[in-house]
Design an enzyme around this catalytic site. Structure first.
Site, PDB file in Angstrom:
ATOM      1  N   CYS A 172      32.476   0.652 -25.297  1.00 42.28           N
ATOM      2  CA  CYS A 172      31.107   0.912 -25.897  1.00 42.28           C
ATOM      3  C   CYS A 172      30.349   1.960 -25.054  1.00 42.28           C
ATOM      4  O   CYS A 172      28.996   1.940 -25.071  1.00 42.28           O
ATOM      5  CB  CYS A 172      30.252  -0.453 -26.050  1.00 42.28           C
ATOM      6  SG  CYS A 172      30.202  -1.447 -24.405  1.00 42.28           S
ATOM      7  N   GLN A 230      29.862  -9.118 -32.113  1.00 42.78           N
ATOM      8  CA  GLN A 230      29.530  -7.782 -32.625  1.00 42.78           C
ATOM      9  C   GLN A 230      28.394  -7.638 -33.330  1.00 42.78           C
ATOM     10  O   GLN A 230      28.400  -8.160 -34.343  1.00 42.78           O
ATOM     11  CB  GLN A 230      30.866  -7.046 -33.172  1.00 42.78           C
ATOM     12  CG  GLN A 230      32.068  -6.947 -32.555  1.00 42.78           C
ATOM     13  CD  GLN A 230      31.881  -5.728 -31.443  1.00 42.78           C
ATOM     14  OE1 GLN A 230      31.012  -4.833 -31.120  1.00 42.78           O
ATOM     15  NE2 GLN A 230      32.665  -5.891 -30.640  1.00 42.78           N
TER      16      GLN A 230
HETATM   17  C1  LIG Z   1      31.969  -5.751 -25.607  1.00 46.28           C
HETATM   18  S1  LIG Z   1      32.203  -7.641 -25.612  1.00 46.28           S
HETATM   19  C2  LIG Z   1      33.661  -7.916 -26.406  1.00 46.28           C
HETATM   20  C3  LIG Z   1      33.935  -9.285 -27.037  1.00 46.28           C
HETATM   21  C4  LIG Z   1      35.025  -9.193 -28.244  1.00 46.28           C
HETATM   22  N1  LIG Z   1      36.222  -8.217 -27.849  1.00 46.28           N
HETATM   23  C5  LIG Z   1      34.570  -8.980 -29.356  1.00 46.28           C
HETATM   24  O1  LIG Z   1      34.617  -7.900 -29.971  1.00 46.28           O
HETATM   25  O2  LIG Z   1      33.733  -9.786 -29.793  1.00 46.28           O
HETATM   26  C6  LIG Z   1      32.764  -8.010 -23.760  1.00 46.28           C
HETATM   27  C7  LIG Z   1      33.026  -9.273 -23.543  1.00 46.28           C
HETATM   28  O3  LIG Z   1      33.261  -9.230 -21.775  1.00 46.28           O
HETATM   29  C8  LIG Z   1      32.879 -10.440 -21.360  1.00 46.28           C
HETATM   30  N2  LIG Z   1      32.790 -10.107 -19.788  1.00 46.28           N
HETATM   31  C9  LIG Z   1      32.038  -9.263 -19.101  1.00 46.28           C
HETATM   32  N3  LIG Z   1      32.411  -9.316 -17.943  1.00 46.28           N
HETATM   33  C10 LIG Z   1      33.674  -9.923 -17.974  1.00 46.28           C
HETATM   34  C11 LIG Z   1      34.538  -9.929 -17.064  1.00 46.28           C
HETATM   35  N4  LIG Z   1      34.292  -9.517 -15.674  1.00 46.28           N
HETATM   36  N5  LIG Z   1      35.713 -10.525 -17.072  1.00 46.28           N
HETATM   37  C12 LIG Z   1      35.979 -11.215 -18.448  1.00 46.28           C
HETATM   38  N6  LIG Z   1      35.055 -11.081 -19.594  1.00 46.28           N
HETATM   39  C13 LIG Z   1      33.950 -10.456 -19.359  1.00 46.28           C
HETATM   40  C14 LIG Z   1      31.458 -10.533 -21.922  1.00 46.28           C
HETATM   41  O4  LIG Z   1      30.905 -11.876 -21.721  1.00 46.28           O
HETATM   42  C15 LIG Z   1      31.809 -10.108 -23.450  1.00 46.28           C
HETATM   43  O5  LIG Z   1      32.128 -11.437 -24.285  1.00 46.28           O
END
Ligand SMILES: C[S@@+](CC[C@H](N)C(=O)[O-])C[C@H]1O[C@@H](n2cnc3c(N)ncnc32)[C@H](O)[C@@H]1O
Length: 456
Positions: free
Chosen positions: A408, A283
């Site tokens: 987001c 974040q």
């Molecule tokens: C908004 S971030 C949230 C990460 C975590 N919850 C945090 O607060 O640090 C979204 C995460 O989803 C992962 N992501 C994107 N597409 C994805 C998918 N299809 N399946 C699993 N993870 C995914 C990204 O790499 C990223 O780490």
């Protein structure tokens, strides 16, 4: 109404991108820099996504007292579009954006909670990505994108979202690169060398990671640049060089060298320690992330004895917060490097009840459901695109009693909440959490409970 016309517009709404919207002669006008309640004289400039774009030339009435933006780049920079709005008004508009997006999709919400303000409205970012470019006069530029222009960059002298040290790094890299005659990579000719500079500084530990992305390496001038920057800014904890020869304009690459330090930095969030590697998500407003995770845990209720699923878990920052009270936490994340970090983070923090799986949520979740796995709580924090239809379908089949959604993007959140409603969930609470002050971007926390299946 045509291009060049001057019109008087009453701004009555806000677009999801945070621009004013007005109706004139039956047409919808996008009025940048205006907010609902403003009355402006605006010049029609053309079309944007099927609507007319009109730039304000004079504010006849202002709904909000504008303040002087502290940043010298305000107006030109694509980043902080709301710096001239008092912070309390920014929060109010974000509440409106979220409620508007959900109302548009007829999502029924038990209670809207007031937006949670960021602990600090400026200098809150722990990560900034800068682009190299060449000015029309031929000099090297390093900075952020001009508003609305993916192909134009301006030199950032001082950014009010990042730390003073990050600003020093940007200045030093630009100066030394220019002195060495290193050219910027050219988007059209695909010639040149310097592409991106990523600066990450952990707020609690002060550790700083610099990642320079270049188009060719080995190159003695790039080595000289790094040596000069490290000599000028010895506070840089770790320096990473990334080679990216491909055409896509993304700050990743096919090879990476750690020039100084460990190649990663450590951040503390909610009393837990986290490793942040160059490619891992963390974040960008870590002080507010503490509040976000605390609120998300609170929404999940008493987790004692519970099996928790954390979809899109990144480096496990939320998972670890949950693991302090849950029986077990399973995190799912697509970036293998983040999963590696998540496992290390769990181990370093002495949390043995966490497991992490590398894979897409749309593949892993249906597989878990087919195996008959049960979860008492599911937390989801997807990227801007929201939940994949396969994830929604699997959530419907899993039927966890409670789901906590961190979003987001209010637009995809609205779609997904609508989808979860049809699967039998009720949206109990919705709360904007301001992770991105000075911008219209909005993080939202939603708590859902599974309603009793209707009789019959
Ligand atoms: C908004 S971030 C949230 C990460 C975590 N919850 C945090 O607060 O640090 C979204 C995460 O989803 C992962 N992501 C994107 N597409 C994805 C998918 N299809 N399946 C699993 N993870 C995914 C990204 O790499 C990223 O780490």
């Amino acid at each position: 109404m045509k291009r060049g016309d001057l019109v008087v517009a009453e701004v009555v709404a806000m677009s999801p991108q945070g621009e004013g919207l007005a109706q004139v002669e039956g047409r919808t006008l996008i009025v940048p820099r205006a907010v609902p309640g403003d009355r402006v004289e605006a010049r029609v400039r053309g079309k944007q996504k099927g609507r007319l774009l009109a730039m304000p030339e004079q504010f006849i009435e202002r709904a909000v007292n504008r303040q002087e933006a502290p940043c010298q780049h305000f107006g030109r920079c694509g980043g902080c579009r709301w710096q001239d709005l008092p912070y309390a008004d920014q929060l109010r508009f974000k509440e409106g954006l979220v409620a508007g997006a959900l109302a548009e999709r007829d999502v029924r919400v038990g209670a809207y909670l007031p937006a949670l303000p960021s602990p600090s409205p400026f200098f809150y970012r722990n990560k900034m990505e800068f682009s190299f470019s060449t000015s029309p006069e031929g000099s090297l530029m390093l900075g952020l994108h001009v508003r609305g222009r993916f192909d134009r960059v301006f030199d950032v002298e001082e950014c009010h979202l990042q730390s003073a040290l990050s600003n020093r790094v940007v200045g030093a890299v630009r100066r030394h690169a220019a002195a060495l005659g290193l050219p910027a990579y050219d988007l059209k000719t695909h010639q040149g060398q310097l592409r991106f500079l990523v600066v990450r500084q952990a707020v609690q530990t002060g550790e700083t990671l610099v990642d320079l992305v270049v188009a060719q390496y080995p190159n003695p001038e790039v080595d000289a640049l790094i040596a000069a920057v490290l000599a000028e800014v010895p506070e840089i904890t770790t320096f990473v060089l990334t080679l990216h020869g491909g055409k896509a304009q993304v700050a990743t690459g096919q090879a990476q060298w750690v020039v100084k330090g460990r190649g990663w930095i450590e951040e503390v969030c909610g009393g837990l320690r986290f490793v942040i590697s160059p490619r891992s998500f963390f974040q960008t407003n870590p002080l507010q992330a503490e509040n976000l995770y605390a609120e998300a845990c609170r929404l999940g209720g008493d987790l004692e004895g519970m099996a928790v699923l954390d979809l899109y878990c990144g480096t496990g920052s939320l998972s670890l917060h949950l693991a302090r009270s849950a029986r077990s936490v399973l995190g799912v994340e697509v970036v293998a490097e983040s999963v590696e970090d998540a496992r290390n983070n769990a181990q370093c923090n002495g949390l043995a009840n966490c497991e992490f799986v590398a894979g897409t949520a749309e593949e892993v979740l249906p597989a878990l459901q087919r195996e008959g796995k049960r979860f008492d709580r599911v937390f989801v924090d997807p990227p801007r695109a929201g939940l994949h239809p396969k994830v929604l379908a699997a959530l419907g089949a899993l039927r966890a009693p409670q789901v906590v959604y961190i979003s987001c993007n209010p637009l995809t959140l609205a779609d997904d909440l609508g989808g979860l409603e049809t699967l039998g969930y009720q949206v109990a609470t919705v709360q904007p959490v301001d992770m991105f002050p000075q911008t219209p971007h909005c993080e939202v926390l939603a708590g859902l409970v599974l309603a009793e299946p209707a009789a019959g």
